[in-house]
Design a protein around this motif. Structure first.
Motif, PDB file in Angstrom:
ATOM      1  N   GLN A   1      -7.214   0.260  -4.554  1.00 46.59           N
ATOM      2  CA  GLN A   1      -6.571  -0.179  -3.314  1.00 46.59           C
ATOM      3  C   GLN A   1      -7.074   0.670  -2.157  1.00 46.59           C
ATOM      4  O   GLN A   1      -7.187   1.892  -2.265  1.00 46.59           O
ATOM      5  CB  GLN A   1      -5.053  -0.061  -3.421  1.00 46.59           C
ATOM      6  CG  GLN A   1      -4.302  -0.735  -2.282  1.00 46.59           C
ATOM      7  CD  GLN A   1      -2.803  -0.762  -2.540  1.00 46.59           C
ATOM      8  OE1 GLN A   1      -2.184   0.282  -2.717  1.00 46.59           O
ATOM      9  NE2 GLN A   1      -2.215  -1.957  -2.559  1.00 46.59           N
TER      10      GLN A   1
ATOM     11  N   PHE B   1       0.838  -1.204   0.000  1.00 51.35           N
ATOM     12  CA  PHE B   1       0.000   0.000   0.000  1.00 51.35           C
ATOM     13  C   PHE B   1       0.875   1.258   0.000  1.00 51.35           C
ATOM     14  O   PHE B   1       0.641   2.202  -0.766  1.00 51.35           O
ATOM     15  CB  PHE B   1      -0.913  -0.041   1.232  1.00 51.35           C
ATOM     16  CG  PHE B   1      -1.780   1.165   1.432  1.00 51.35           C
ATOM     17  CD1 PHE B   1      -2.962   1.320   0.737  1.00 51.35           C
ATOM     18  CD2 PHE B   1      -1.422   2.146   2.347  1.00 51.35           C
ATOM     19  CE1 PHE B   1      -3.779   2.433   0.940  1.00 51.35           C
ATOM     20  CE2 PHE B   1      -2.223   3.258   2.558  1.00 51.35           C
ATOM     21  CZ  PHE B   1      -3.413   3.404   1.849  1.00 51.35           C
TER      22      PHE B   1
ATOM     23  N   VAL C   1      -6.274  -4.464   4.096  1.00 51.74           N
ATOM     24  CA  VAL C   1      -5.934  -3.891   2.792  1.00 51.74           C
ATOM     25  C   VAL C   1      -6.591  -4.751   1.720  1.00 51.74           C
ATOM     26  O   VAL C   1      -6.404  -5.967   1.697  1.00 51.74           O
ATOM     27  CB  VAL C   1      -4.411  -3.846   2.571  1.00 51.74           C
ATOM     28  CG1 VAL C   1      -4.096  -3.189   1.229  1.00 51.74           C
ATOM     29  CG2 VAL C   1      -3.722  -3.087   3.696  1.00 51.74           C
TER      30      VAL C   1
END
Length: 394
Positions: A245, A91, A387
């Motif tokens: 994301q 990330f 995530v």
């Protein structure tokens, strides 16, 4: 999402039982990182930043790890986010590229673990999961170790609310162990029948030993790059786009719902998935292959619902129908998942990304999902962070 980001290189070690192999974390990082660089066809000197994840280790172990790849003076950030550490590193690397700070970044994760169930390192301060555990103890009788208790309790709640059976949870493990037989990187490559899964040692609630991810040693690495970097270095043939994301941490509902399912992160996952679908312009039915966080079989079924693969309480029907394996609507955890591939905490999210990259390149060998074009990744760590990432083949 502005400024496109692509995965251009992936690599991982075989996941091993702790102590089964004579190696240390720098060895693991060198192996995984070198594979990722070779896969991308670039040199470490072309990497602009590095984010290195691990849960068990000393400060600046991240630097020591990537120094095996070179000494270039780039920023190296150490990352620790419990079981979501690897995807947190990804990330951050993706953010660095998407924001234009660098044209390429490395996300690397590793873990050198102790045998047996996870325990605390420091006993002179409050444990990060204490608030979660106290809230859960108001709902179900307390048990140890904490992770087994929490995910076992969530399974018990799902059974009580929706009539889910122990056999349905066990079918997750049957599926994932079967998938791992074709994964040379997996810690285990043994198949088991439903009866063998159910007859293995009872752990907590519906969970038996063969429905639980093992402690593992290993490493994974991913190189992400900008569109300009891909074009400059001619990487279109291996690039896989990150189309969405999101990272989400605990919400008020985690505690306000008075639910074991919420306490193990279902609403975090639901929120992150909703954001990612919107960013990527896809829905659950558009996804071909999924790697999700099956630390315990109970969590795989909970995550089906949180990712929107089915309605609330319907995940048992999904596994019964064979909708999450080859020939079904999705292939979930073709790698074998955490249950069978293994779960070195810092590396797990990057191994998931590696698997999905191979799938979308059509390079997953005997695990290949036919015609895979869109993929979804889910990695969770309690205490808490999730995530979710969407990928698209070019």
């Amino acid at each position: 999402m502005s400024n496109r980001v692509f995965v251009v290189g992936v690599g991982m070690t075989k996941f091993e039982k702790p102590g089964a192999r004579e190696w240390d974390y720098p060895d693991m990082a060198r192996e995984a990182g070198t594979k990722a660089l070779e896969d991308a066809g670039i040199d470490y000197s072309q990497v602009g930043q590095a984010y290195v994840g691990y849960v068990y280790g000393e400060s600046t172990s991240g630097q020591r790890a990537v120094y095996e790849l070179g000494l270039t003076g780039i920023p190296v950030v150490n990352v620790n986010n419990n079981c979501s550490t690897g995807s947190t590193a990804l990330f951050l690397a993706t953010q660095a590229v998407r924001s234009g700070q660098v044209d390429s970044a490395l996300a690397l994760g590793f873990e050198k673990m102790q045998k047996g169930s996870l325990g605390s390192t420091y006993d002179d301060r409050e444990q990060p999961l204490m608030r979660h555990l106290l809230a859960l103890a108001e709902l179900q009788e307390f048990a140890m170790p904490p992770a087994l208790y929490m995910f076992g309790a969530a399974g018990v709640e799902h059974m009580e609310r929706f009539g889910t059976t122990a056999e349905q949870f066990a079918k997750v493990a049957v599926k994932n162990h079967a998938h791992s037989k074709n994964n040379p990187y997996a810690q285990f490559q043994d198949e088991y029948t439903l009866d063998e899964i159910l007859a293995s040692r009872p752990i907590h609630g519906p969970l038996t030993k063969l429905q639980c991810s093992p402690t593992s040693d290993g490493s994974g690495a991913v190189i992400v790059a900008s569109e300009a970097f891909v074009e400059k270095h001619g990487l279109d043939d291996r690039a896989v786009e990150i189309t969405g994301q999101s990272m989400v941490t605990d919400l008020p509902s985690t505690f306000d719902d008075r639910s074991a399912i919420s306490l193990v992160g279902a609403d975090m996952t639901r929120t992150a998935a909703r954001k990612v679908y919107e960013q990527a312009g896809v829905g659950p039915d558009d996804v071909d292959v999924i790697e999700l966080h099956d630390c315990f079989s109970t969590n795989e079924l909970l995550t089906y619902e949180a990712l929107g693969l089915c309605g609330e309480g319907e995940s048992g029907k999904l596994i019964d129908a064979g909708d999450t394996t080859y020939g079904g609507r999705w292939v979930v955890n073709p790698s074998g998942g955490l249950i069978s591939k293994g779960h070195p905490l810092g590396a797990t999210g990057l191994a998931q990304c590696s698997e999905l990259t191979w799938q979308l390149r059509g390079a997953a060998d005997d695990r290949q999902v036919s015609g895979a074009r869109t993929a979804l990744q889910h990695n969770i760590g309690l205490g808490g962070a999730v995530v979710v990432t969407a990928y698209r083949a070019l």
